[in-house]
Structure formats: C-alpha cells, structure tokens
Write an enzyme that holds these catalytic residues in place. Structure first.
Site, mmCIF file in Angstrom:
data_model
loop_
_atom_site.group_PDB
_atom_site.id
_atom_site.type_symbol
_atom_site.label_atom_id
_atom_site.label_comp_id
_atom_site.label_asym_id
_atom_site.label_seq_id
_atom_site.Cartn_x
_atom_site.Cartn_y
_atom_site.Cartn_z
ATOM 1 C CG HIS A 129 -23.177 -21.183 -0.044
ATOM 2 N ND1 HIS A 129 -22.708 -20.149 -0.826
ATOM 3 C CD2 HIS A 129 -22.178 -22.102 -0.001
ATOM 4 C CE1 HIS A 129 -21.480 -20.427 -1.230
ATOM 5 N NE2 HIS A 129 -21.140 -21.611 -0.754
ATOM 6 C CE LYS A 157 -10.549 -21.265 -2.102
ATOM 7 N NZ LYS A 157 -11.910 -21.817 -1.876
ATOM 8 N NE ARG A 159 -20.670 -27.429 -5.735
ATOM 9 C CZ ARG A 159 -19.818 -26.453 -5.939
ATOM 10 N NH1 ARG A 159 -20.250 -25.273 -6.308
ATOM 11 N NH2 ARG A 159 -18.516 -26.647 -5.825
ATOM 12 C CB SER A 197 -18.811 -18.617 -4.828
ATOM 13 O OG SER A 197 -19.588 -18.954 -3.712
#
Ligand code: PNS
Length: 162
Positions: free
Chosen positions: A17, A41, A90, A128
């Site tokens: 990040h 989440k 990514r 993460s």
C-alpha cells in the site's frame, strides 16, 4: 490541485500500500487515504486502529491525508472534489474485481475515473489477508508491513494465543 483518493479496507496497511501511495503522489498533488469500515469483511483491526496505523506509517510522507469514509465511494469522490480513485493492481486475478468496481463507480457517476498502479514486483504477492494469515501462526512479517503494523499484529495474535 489534483486530488487522488486511495480507498480500501487497509486491514492492515502493508508495504505494498505504501508503495502505491508513493507512486500516486507522483501523479497527484494530494492523496487522501480513504479507509472503509467494511464491517461485512469482519476486519481484524477496528477502524480506529487501522487509521492510527496508517497515520503513524505515513507521517513522514507529505501531501497525504487519512480519513474514514462511509457510504458510496462515488459520492465521497464528489464531496472531496477528487479527480481519480487510485487502486493497486498486483496480479491478473485482481483485475476482474477491480474492473467491476471501476465500471460500477463510473455508472454511479460518469465523472469518476479510476487509475490503476502496479506496485514494485517485490510486493506483488503481499496482501493484507496473507500478512494476517502468516502473523496468526507467529510467522515473521516485519519486511512486509510498516513497523507499527508488525508490532500490533504481534500483540493481537499473542493475546489470542494465550
Ligand atoms: O481494500 P478493499 O477491501 O479491496 O477496498 C474495497 C473498497 C472499500 C474500495 C470498496 O469496497 C468500496 O468502494 N466500498 C464503498 C461502497 C461502494 O462505493 N461500492 C460501490 C463500488 S462496487
């Protein structure tokens, strides 16, 4: 003044990040890191902890603001008079979801643009969720996240292992 909004859950912030943030500051005069509570989440860190970690880790980087945002991102963009949403891409598997979100945001507001930036390849595997998984088993994550995040992950999982 070109304003970029970098939205996400940041549960927690990773060095990937930070890499995207620094790249985005080459394109925008100011970048707002917009942290979504995302209760669906079931985040590991509550919103206040996530914001505190981001503030601590980005204190040395000028032209960055950190805010909580609730509701629709497209509406937040308008409120902030921001020029583009910044998202990191990514790997190919990120693309489908990101493409859907970008088009949905454009549908909600045709003025909203999304800019995708690629992190340095050394972070292409860092997420993460992978960081949380490794840390939950006591694995070393200090090269993958800012030091304050590594510390808080250790505290969180030490407590739950006791
Ligand atoms: O880091 P994440 O979890 O991939 O971030 C996702 C986020 C917070 C950017 C996304 O869920 C979002 O924009 N939420 C706000 C609600 C919204 O505007 N949804 C419409 C786009 S699908």
């Amino acid at each position: 003044m070109k304003i970029g909004v970098y939205p996400g859950s940041f549960d927690p912030l990773t060095n990937g990040h930070i890499d995207i943030l620094k790249r985005s500051l080459r394109l925008f005069d100011k970048v707002i890191i917009a942290v979504a509570p995302n209760p669906k989440k079931a985040p590991l860190f509550d919103i206040k902890e996530r914001v505190a970690m981001i503030r601590e880790s980005t204190r040395h980087i000028p032209h960055v603001e950190v805010e909580i945002f609730e509701g629709l991102l497209a509406e937040y963009m308008k409120r902030k008079k921001a020029h583009a949403i910044i998202r990191g891409l990514r790997v190919i598997s990120d693309f489908e979801h990101e493409f859907m979100m970008a088009l949905m945001n454009r549908k909600l507001d045709s003025d909203v643009e999304t800019v995708f930036l690629m992190p340095s390849e050394e972070y292409s595997y860092v997420s993460s969720s992978a960081v949380k998984e490794v840390a939950s088993y006591g694995g070393e994550v200090k090269e993958l996240v800012p030091s304050t995040v590594a510390q808080r992950l250790r505290e969180k999982f030490q407590r739950s292992r006791r």
